[in-house]
Write a protein that holds these residues in place. Structure first.
Motif, PDB file in Angstrom:
ATOM      1  N   LEU A 110       0.833  -1.208   0.000  1.00  0.00           N
ATOM      2  CA  LEU A 110       0.000   0.000   0.000  1.00  0.00           C
ATOM      3  C   LEU A 110       0.865   1.254   0.000  1.00  0.00           C
ATOM      4  CD1 LEU A 110      -2.866  -0.954   2.497  1.00  0.00           C
ATOM      5  CD2 LEU A 110      -3.058  -0.579   0.029  1.00  0.00           C
ATOM      6  N   VAL A 111       1.959   1.236   0.763  1.00  0.00           N
ATOM      7  CA  VAL A 111       2.878   2.377   0.773  1.00  0.00           C
ATOM      8  C   VAL A 111       3.483   2.586  -0.614  1.00  0.00           C
ATOM      9  CG1 VAL A 111       5.071   3.228   1.688  1.00  0.00           C
ATOM     10  CG2 VAL A 111       3.402   2.205   3.223  1.00  0.00           C
ATOM     11  N   LEU A 128       7.140  18.825  15.845  1.00  0.00           N
ATOM     12  CA  LEU A 128       5.683  18.888  15.815  1.00  0.00           C
ATOM     13  C   LEU A 128       5.078  17.484  15.850  1.00  0.00           C
ATOM     14  CD1 LEU A 128       5.175  21.614  13.061  1.00  0.00           C
ATOM     15  CD2 LEU A 128       5.185  21.923  15.535  1.00  0.00           C
ATOM     16  N   LYS A 129       3.918  17.368  16.474  1.00  0.00           N
ATOM     17  CA  LYS A 129       3.221  16.103  16.508  1.00  0.00           C
ATOM     18  C   LYS A 129       2.498  15.881  15.180  1.00  0.00           C
ATOM     19  CE  LYS A 129       2.437  16.100  21.525  1.00  0.00           C
ATOM     20  NZ  LYS A 129       1.418  16.040  22.610  1.00  0.00           N
ATOM     21  N   THR A 130       2.238  14.613  14.914  1.00  0.00           N
ATOM     22  CA  THR A 130       1.559  14.263  13.661  1.00  0.00           C
ATOM     23  C   THR A 130       0.163  14.883  13.613  1.00  0.00           C
ATOM     24  OG1 THR A 130       2.753  12.171  13.554  1.00  0.00           O
ATOM     25  CG2 THR A 130       0.768  12.370  12.221  1.00  0.00           C
ATOM     26  N   ALA A 131      -0.131  15.559  12.503  1.00  0.00           N
ATOM     27  CA  ALA A 131      -1.439  16.195  12.308  1.00  0.00           C
ATOM     28  C   ALA A 131      -1.950  15.845  10.915  1.00  0.00           C
ATOM     29  CB  ALA A 131      -1.322  17.710  12.479  1.00  0.00           C
ATOM     30  N   ASP A 132      -3.251  16.022  10.714  1.00  0.00           N
ATOM     31  CA  ASP A 132      -3.860  15.656   9.435  1.00  0.00           C
ATOM     32  C   ASP A 132      -3.297  16.467   8.274  1.00  0.00           C
ATOM     33  OD1 ASP A 132      -5.412  13.799  10.732  1.00  0.00           O
ATOM     34  OD2 ASP A 132      -7.167  15.112  10.926  1.00  0.00           O
ATOM     35  N   TRP A 133      -2.932  17.727   8.532  1.00  0.00           N
ATOM     36  CA  TRP A 133      -2.446  18.568   7.433  1.00  0.00           C
ATOM     37  C   TRP A 133      -1.134  18.053   6.849  1.00  0.00           C
ATOM     38  CZ3 TRP A 133       2.349  20.743   7.719  1.00  0.00           C
ATOM     39  CH2 TRP A 133       2.932  20.878   8.982  1.00  0.00           C
ATOM     40  N   MET A 134      -0.410  17.245   7.608  1.00  0.00           N
ATOM     41  CA  MET A 134       0.864  16.710   7.103  1.00  0.00           C
ATOM     42  C   MET A 134       0.649  15.755   5.932  1.00  0.00           C
ATOM     43  SD  MET A 134       2.986  16.037  10.610  1.00  0.00           S
ATOM     44  CE  MET A 134       3.315  17.394  11.764  1.00  0.00           C
ATOM     45  N   MET A 143       5.570  14.368  -0.302  1.00  0.00           N
ATOM     46  CA  MET A 143       6.770  13.757   0.280  1.00  0.00           C
ATOM     47  C   MET A 143       6.690  13.699   1.796  1.00  0.00           C
ATOM     48  SD  MET A 143      10.775  14.256  -0.553  1.00  0.00           S
ATOM     49  CE  MET A 143      12.056  13.620   0.519  1.00  0.00           C
ATOM     50  N   MET A 144       6.335  14.807   2.454  1.00  0.00           N
ATOM     51  CA  MET A 144       6.165  14.749   3.900  1.00  0.00           C
ATOM     52  C   MET A 144       5.002  13.819   4.260  1.00  0.00           C
ATOM     53  SD  MET A 144       5.848  17.792   6.738  1.00  0.00           S
ATOM     54  CE  MET A 144       4.184  18.278   6.317  1.00  0.00           C
ATOM     55  N   SER A 145       3.994  13.759   3.405  1.00  0.00           N
ATOM     56  CA  SER A 145       2.875  12.859   3.652  1.00  0.00           C
ATOM     57  C   SER A 145       3.336  11.409   3.617  1.00  0.00           C
ATOM     58  CB  SER A 145       1.780  13.087   2.612  1.00  0.00           C
ATOM     59  OG  SER A 145       2.265  12.831   1.309  1.00  0.00           O
ATOM     60  N   ASN A 146       4.244  11.083   2.695  1.00  0.00           N
ATOM     61  CA  ASN A 146       4.768   9.718   2.626  1.00  0.00           C
ATOM     62  C   ASN A 146       5.594   9.386   3.860  1.00  0.00           C
ATOM     63  OD1 ASN A 146       4.722  10.981  -0.319  1.00  0.00           O
ATOM     64  ND2 ASN A 146       4.325   8.800  -0.528  1.00  0.00           N
ATOM     65  N   GLN A 147       6.412  10.334   4.303  1.00  0.00           N
ATOM     66  CA  GLN A 147       7.224  10.123   5.495  1.00  0.00           C
ATOM     67  C   GLN A 147       6.339   9.952   6.726  1.00  0.00           C
ATOM     68  OE1 GLN A 147       9.574  13.683   5.351  1.00  0.00           O
ATOM     69  NE2 GLN A 147      11.126  12.798   4.019  1.00  0.00           N
ATOM     70  N   THR A 148       5.306  10.784   6.828  1.00  0.00           N
ATOM     71  CA  THR A 148       4.392  10.692   7.967  1.00  0.00           C
ATOM     72  C   THR A 148       3.642   9.373   7.961  1.00  0.00           C
ATOM     73  OG1 THR A 148       4.096  13.104   7.895  1.00  0.00           O
ATOM     74  CG2 THR A 148       2.496  11.843   9.166  1.00  0.00           C
ATOM     75  N   LEU A 159      -5.421   7.772   1.231  1.00  0.00           N
ATOM     76  CA  LEU A 159      -6.077   8.540   0.175  1.00  0.00           C
ATOM     77  C   LEU A 159      -5.467   9.936   0.048  1.00  0.00           C
ATOM     78  CD1 LEU A 159      -8.335   8.647  -1.916  1.00  0.00           C
ATOM     79  CD2 LEU A 159      -9.875   9.456  -0.121  1.00  0.00           C
ATOM     80  N   LEU A 160      -5.263  10.603   1.186  1.00  0.00           N
ATOM     81  CA  LEU A 160      -4.684  11.948   1.156  1.00  0.00           C
ATOM     82  C   LEU A 160      -3.254  11.926   0.622  1.00  0.00           C
ATOM     83  CD1 LEU A 160      -5.973  13.397   4.553  1.00  0.00           C
ATOM     84  CD2 LEU A 160      -6.835  13.882   2.260  1.00  0.00           C
ATOM     85  N   THR A 161      -2.490  10.923   1.021  1.00  0.00           N
ATOM     86  CA  THR A 161      -1.105  10.800   0.536  1.00  0.00           C
ATOM     87  C   THR A 161      -1.083  10.609  -0.965  1.00  0.00           C
ATOM     88  OG1 THR A 161      -0.406   9.846   2.650  1.00  0.00           O
ATOM     89  CG2 THR A 161       1.037   9.497   0.759  1.00  0.00           C
ATOM     90  N   PHE A 162      -2.021   9.817  -1.470  1.00  0.00           N
ATOM     91  CA  PHE A 162      -2.107   9.575  -2.914  1.00  0.00           C
ATOM     92  C   PHE A 162      -2.500  10.839  -3.664  1.00  0.00           C
ATOM     93  CE2 PHE A 162      -4.171   8.260  -6.811  1.00  0.00           C
ATOM     94  CZ  PHE A 162      -3.354   7.227  -7.273  1.00  0.00           C
ATOM     95  N   LEU A 163      -3.543  11.516  -3.187  1.00  0.00           N
ATOM     96  CA  LEU A 163      -4.086  12.664  -3.919  1.00  0.00           C
ATOM     97  C   LEU A 163      -3.210  13.905  -3.820  1.00  0.00           C
ATOM     98  CD1 LEU A 163      -7.885  12.340  -3.047  1.00  0.00           C
ATOM     99  CD2 LEU A 163      -6.722  11.694  -5.176  1.00  0.00           C
ATOM    100  N   CYS A 164      -2.495  14.089  -2.706  1.00  0.00           N
ATOM    101  CA  CYS A 164      -1.716  15.316  -2.542  1.00  0.00           C
ATOM    102  C   CYS A 164      -0.572  15.409  -3.545  1.00  0.00           C
ATOM    103  CB  CYS A 164      -1.182  15.428  -1.111  1.00  0.00           C
ATOM    104  SG  CYS A 164       0.221  14.383  -0.736  1.00  0.00           S
ATOM    105  N   SER A 165      -0.170  14.279  -4.124  1.00  0.00           N
ATOM    106  CA  SER A 165       0.852  14.293  -5.179  1.00  0.00           C
ATOM    107  C   SER A 165       0.233  14.105  -6.559  1.00  0.00           C
ATOM    108  CB  SER A 165       1.887  13.188  -4.932  1.00  0.00           C
ATOM    109  OG  SER A 165       2.608  13.399  -3.751  1.00  0.00           O
ATOM    110  N   ALA A 166      -0.848  13.306  -6.634  1.00  0.00           N
ATOM    111  CA  ALA A 166      -1.455  13.019  -7.938  1.00  0.00           C
ATOM    112  C   ALA A 166      -2.106  14.254  -8.555  1.00  0.00           C
ATOM    113  CB  ALA A 166      -2.489  11.896  -7.780  1.00  0.00           C
TER     114      ALA A 166
END
Length: 394
Positions: free
Chosen positions: A279-280, A331-337, A342-347, A364-371
């Protein structure tokens, strides 16, 4: 009949694969980062378990003055090497030879102070420039335990309970798992594996745009009966393919290495399964597509191959900035990350390594934020390519 987009894609991909330097770069980045991760973690494990495997050798000057202390050291797998008296220079030379972890010296007045119930001084000589810190701390723990035992015995001899010195007893219960404790470290290490998505597509993107402009072959390509989105799309997909293949192989290789390493020796673990890894890899595909789109769009603006390389070598640093800022500010993990490429993938990898159930939204967010940005950039580049004056810089 093949679509023109596929024809352009296969043509660009074939030309890229003919370049031995590009293939060498693909192999280098695919093997380098996982090997670095494995080497660093292996070194950490080796250092932390060195004392257990090889034992601890301690040079002691005046060992006969404290036989009980020597016995306690022996119980902790610490080998006592009784040494003749020596001066400071000789002690330093002995420590620089790395034959012993430290030198324990009991002064001449040790026995006198001990029986007079005065603080009996014990000297611990060590070299902080060596990597024997964990072993030295084990020696110091034995010295502290020995001192506590002596103090308790003296209090009992005077009819005082040692418990009187500890009015509060603190009991600690750690509910954190190895996976949760190691998530930050392992997640940060794994984060570097996403950077080659931008490196691997750079050469192919520059060569198929600014390079073709210099070779005057871009004019011939534009004269063909194909839409601009087909030309740009083929170049974009060809450049992105290298990033997709390289990052996927990197993640798989790193996963195999982390599963093989005995991370529990240093209080860490790697809990991802093959399903999570796939999935990653899937949600990382748009990151490579974004990198290819960005490179193609920017390289189109450069008049020469070297100019394009210079511009893109600066641009590829940008994806690192958000992750660096978050790490610096702790910073702690937040939804905006999950909305930052790239930061979304790391998070995502960091949170998955904790072993919890994230649900579908982070994927879904990780996929769409780059796509989405990738498609927008490709659409913009296709629109700009309709102007021959712009593309050919005439």
């Amino acid at each position: 009949m093949k679509s023109r987009l596929l024809i352009v894609y296969l043509k660009e991909l074939l030309e890229t694969l003919r370049d031995k330097r590009t293939l060498g770069m693909l192999a280098l980045f695919t093997l380098l980062y996982p090997a670095m991760i494995g080497f660093m973690l292996h070194q950490g494990i080796d250092k932390s378990t060195k004392g257990e495997r090889e034992g601890i050798e301690l040079a002691v000057i005046g060992a006969a003055k404290a036989p009980t202390l020597m016995a306690q050291l022996g119980q902790k797998n610490i080998t006592v090497k009784e040494t003749a008296p020596m001066d400071e220079e000789a002690i330093g030379e002995l420590l620089r030879g790395k034959k012993v972890v430290a030198v324990l010296r009991l002064p001449e007045d040790f026995i006198e102070n001990y029986y007079a119930m005065r603080p009996a001084r014990v000297e611990v000589w060590y070299d902080s420039a060596t990597d024997t810190g964990p072993q030295r701390r084990e020696v110091e723990d034995v010295l502290q335990a020995y001192g506590a035992n002596v103090a308790s015995a003296r209090l009992l001899a005077h009819g005082v309970s040692p418990a009187a010195l500890t009015p509060i007893q603190v009991q600690r219960y750690d509910t954190g798992t190895n996976a949760a404790r190691s998530a930050v470290v392992v997640g940060s290490i794994m984060g570097i594996l996403f950077f080659p998505a931008f490196m691997l597509s750079l050469s192919a993107a520059v060569d198929s745009t600014a390079g073709e402009r210099e070779r005057r072959s871009l004019e011939v390509l534009m004269a063909q009966p194909a839409h601009t989105w087909e030309l740009i799309g083929g170049k974009w997909l060809a450049a992105s393919t290298l990033g997709i293949v390289g990052v996927t192989l990197e993640l798989i290789l790193a996963h195999v290495i982390l599963k093989w390493l005995p991370l529990e020796e240093i209080g860490m673990s790697w809990s991802l399964g093959w399903g999570d890894l796939l999935l990653v890899c899937l949600v990382t595909v748009p990151l490579s597509l974004l990198a290819g789109a960005l490179h193609v769009a920017l390289a189109m603006n450069a008049k020469t191959f070297k100019e394009a390389q210079t511009i893109l070598s600066i641009v590829i640093i940008v994806p690192f900035i958000p992750g660096f800022v978050v790490s610096f500010l702790d910073l702690k993990t937040a939804d905006w990350m999950y909305l930052v490429p790239m930061m979304s993938n790391q998070t995502l990898v960091k949170e998955l390594s904790k072993g919890g159930d994230l649900g579908a939204m982070p994927y879904l967010l990780t996929f769409l934020c780059s796509a989405i940005p990738a498609l927008l950039i490709v659409a913009f580049a296709s629109w700009r390519m309709k102007s021959e004056r712009y593309v050919l810089a005439v």
